[in-house]
Design a protein around this motif. Sequence first.
Motif, PDB file in Angstrom:
ATOM      1  N   TRP A   1       3.981   0.488   2.350  1.00 26.70           N
ATOM      2  CA  TRP A   1       3.932  -0.408   3.506  1.00 26.70           C
ATOM      3  C   TRP A   1       3.205  -1.696   3.188  1.00 26.70           C
ATOM      4  N   GLN A   2       3.591  -2.708   3.977  1.00 24.55           N
ATOM      5  CA  GLN A   2       2.979  -4.033   3.881  1.00 24.55           C
ATOM      6  C   GLN A   2       2.619  -4.515   5.274  1.00 24.55           C
ATOM      7  N   LEU A   3       1.485  -5.170   5.342  1.00 21.73           N
ATOM      8  CA  LEU A   3       1.086  -5.842   6.561  1.00 21.73           C
ATOM      9  C   LEU A   3       1.851  -7.152   6.625  1.00 21.73           C
TER      10      LEU A   3
ATOM     11  N   VAL B   1       6.425  -1.581  12.698  1.00 20.58           N
ATOM     12  CA  VAL B   1       5.607  -1.030  13.779  1.00 20.58           C
ATOM     13  C   VAL B   1       4.446  -1.967  14.095  1.00 20.58           C
ATOM     14  N   GLU B   2       3.937  -1.872  15.303  1.00 20.88           N
ATOM     15  CA  GLU B   2       2.781  -2.657  15.720  1.00 20.88           C
ATOM     16  C   GLU B   2       1.529  -1.796  15.628  1.00 20.88           C
ATOM     17  N   VAL B   3       0.454  -2.353  15.090  1.00 22.35           N
ATOM     18  CA  VAL B   3      -0.824  -1.642  14.994  1.00 22.35           C
ATOM     19  C   VAL B   3      -1.493  -1.648  16.362  1.00 22.35           C
TER      20      VAL B   3
ATOM     21  N   HIS C   1       0.854  -1.183   0.000  1.00 21.28           N
ATOM     22  CA  HIS C   1       0.000   0.000   0.000  1.00 21.28           C
ATOM     23  C   HIS C   1       0.890   1.231   0.000  1.00 21.28           C
ATOM     24  N   SER C   2       0.307   2.375  -0.327  1.00 25.96           N
ATOM     25  CA  SER C   2       1.050   3.632  -0.306  1.00 25.96           C
ATOM     26  C   SER C   2       0.138   4.741   0.199  1.00 25.96           C
ATOM     27  N   GLY C   3       0.675   5.555   1.081  1.00 23.27           N
ATOM     28  CA  GLY C   3      -0.099   6.657   1.635  1.00 23.27           C
ATOM     29  C   GLY C   3       0.813   7.652   2.318  1.00 23.27           C
ATOM     30  N   ASP C   4       0.199   8.590   2.998  1.00 21.66           N
ATOM     31  CA  ASP C   4       0.952   9.584   3.758  1.00 21.66           C
ATOM     32  C   ASP C   4       1.294   9.044   5.139  1.00 21.66           C
ATOM     33  N   GLY C   5       2.333   9.586   5.725  1.00 24.67           N
ATOM     34  CA  GLY C   5       2.714   9.254   7.082  1.00 24.67           C
ATOM     35  C   GLY C   5       2.732  10.506   7.934  1.00 24.67           C
ATOM     36  N   THR C   6       2.135  10.425   9.106  1.00 25.36           N
ATOM     37  CA  THR C   6       2.145  11.513  10.078  1.00 25.36           C
ATOM     38  C   THR C   6       2.540  10.911  11.421  1.00 25.36           C
ATOM     39  N   PHE C   7       2.590  11.743  12.458  1.00 27.89           N
ATOM     40  CA  PHE C   7       2.866  11.208  13.789  1.00 27.89           C
ATOM     41  C   PHE C   7       2.001  11.914  14.814  1.00 27.89           C
TER      42      PHE C   7
ATOM     43  N   ASP D   1     -12.405  -2.285   7.913  1.00 30.62           N
ATOM     44  CA  ASP D   1     -12.589  -3.206   6.792  1.00 30.62           C
ATOM     45  C   ASP D   1     -11.717  -4.456   6.872  1.00 30.62           C
ATOM     46  N   PHE D   2     -10.739  -4.463   7.762  1.00 30.60           N
ATOM     47  CA  PHE D   2      -9.844  -5.615   7.847  1.00 30.60           C
ATOM     48  C   PHE D   2     -10.640  -6.817   8.346  1.00 30.60           C
ATOM     49  N   PRO D   3     -10.527  -7.982   7.675  1.00 31.12           N
ATOM     50  CA  PRO D   3     -11.389  -9.120   8.001  1.00 31.12           C
ATOM     51  C   PRO D   3     -11.107  -9.787   9.352  1.00 31.12           C
ATOM     52  N   ASN D   4      -9.921  -9.653   9.878  1.00 37.95           N
ATOM     53  CA  ASN D   4      -9.555 -10.212  11.179  1.00 37.95           C
ATOM     54  C   ASN D   4      -9.121  -9.059  12.062  1.00 37.95           C
ATOM     55  N   PRO D   5      -9.056  -9.276  13.345  1.00 44.29           N
ATOM     56  CA  PRO D   5      -8.533  -8.184  14.181  1.00 44.29           C
ATOM     57  C   PRO D   5      -7.136  -7.770  13.720  1.00 44.29           C
ATOM     58  N   ILE D   6      -6.976  -6.505  13.463  1.00 40.32           N
ATOM     59  CA  ILE D   6      -5.682  -6.000  12.996  1.00 40.32           C
ATOM     60  C   ILE D   6      -4.788  -5.611  14.173  1.00 40.32           C
ATOM     61  N   CYS D   7      -5.379  -5.441  15.328  1.00 43.28           N
ATOM     62  CA  CYS D   7      -4.614  -5.041  16.512  1.00 43.28           C
ATOM     63  C   CYS D   7      -3.514  -6.051  16.816  1.00 43.28           C
ATOM     64  N   GLY D   8      -2.319  -5.539  17.057  1.00 40.99           N
ATOM     65  CA  GLY D   8      -1.177  -6.388  17.372  1.00 40.99           C
ATOM     66  C   GLY D   8      -0.413  -6.885  16.160  1.00 40.99           C
ATOM     67  N   ARG D   9      -0.972  -6.703  14.962  1.00 45.50           N
ATOM     68  CA  ARG D   9      -0.262  -7.088  13.737  1.00 45.50           C
ATOM     69  C   ARG D   9       0.871  -6.092  13.505  1.00 45.50           C
ATOM     70  N   THR D  10       1.828  -6.452  12.695  1.00 49.10           N
ATOM     71  CA  THR D  10       2.913  -5.530  12.387  1.00 49.10           C
ATOM     72  C   THR D  10       2.863  -5.114  10.924  1.00 49.10           C
ATOM     73  N   ILE D  11       3.390  -3.933  10.709  1.00 51.69           N
ATOM     74  CA  ILE D  11       3.494  -3.324   9.384  1.00 51.69           C
ATOM     75  C   ILE D  11       4.940  -2.916   9.199  1.00 51.69           C
ATOM     76  N   THR D  12       5.481  -3.159   8.020  1.00 54.11           N
ATOM     77  CA  THR D  12       6.786  -2.618   7.672  1.00 54.11           C
ATOM     78  C   THR D  12       6.550  -1.495   6.674  1.00 54.11           C
ATOM     79  N   ALA D  13       6.966  -0.299   7.073  1.00 56.63           N
ATOM     80  CA  ALA D  13       6.790   0.900   6.253  1.00 56.63           C
ATOM     81  C   ALA D  13       8.142   1.383   5.753  1.00 56.63           C
ATOM     82  N   THR D  14       8.156   1.879   4.513  1.00 52.60           N
ATOM     83  CA  THR D  14       9.394   2.347   3.888  1.00 52.60           C
ATOM     84  C   THR D  14       9.166   3.718   3.278  1.00 52.60           C
ATOM     85  N   PHE D  15      10.162   4.601   3.500  1.00 54.13           N
ATOM     86  CA  PHE D  15      10.132   5.949   2.932  1.00 54.13           C
ATOM     87  C   PHE D  15      11.557   6.359   2.573  1.00 54.13           C
ATOM     88  N   GLN D  16      11.778   6.660   1.324  1.00 53.80           N
ATOM     89  CA  GLN D  16      13.075   7.112   0.818  1.00 53.80           C
ATOM     90  C   GLN D  16      14.236   6.238   1.308  1.00 53.80           C
TER      91      GLN D  16
END
Length: 118
Positions: free
Chosen positions: A111-113, A74-76, A19-25, A53-68
Amino acid sequence: MLFVSLILGLVSSALAVTHSGDGTFTTFGLGACGFTNDNSQLVVGVSTAFYNDFPNPICGRTITATFQGKSVTVEVVDKCTGCAMFDLNFSPAAFDKLANESVGRIHNVSWQLNGGGE
C-alpha cells in the motif's frame, strides 16, 4: 522558490513509499479520527504506531492497497491497536475488494499513502 520546490519534492517522495503488511477487517463506527463510518464504506484503520508517528494528521487521507492483483482505495478514519506498523484494518466492504472475508487475514498487502488531503 527553489526551496519550496525541493520541499514539495521531498514530501512527494515520502508519499510514494510502498509499505507491506497484513490486512484484516473489522466493523466500523466512531473511529479515532472522530468520523462515524459504517461497514459499507471503503475505510481503513492504520496501526497505532503509524497513526501516532505520521507528521501531519493522517485522518481523511487515502491509501491505495493492493493484494494479488486487486486494488482498493480507502480513507483513513481510525487506528488499529492490534496492528503491526504497516498492517491495515479494513472495513468489510474494503476487504471484500481484495479477498473473501472467509480468509480472515491476508499477508503481503502492499500500500501507498496517496497525495493530497492536507
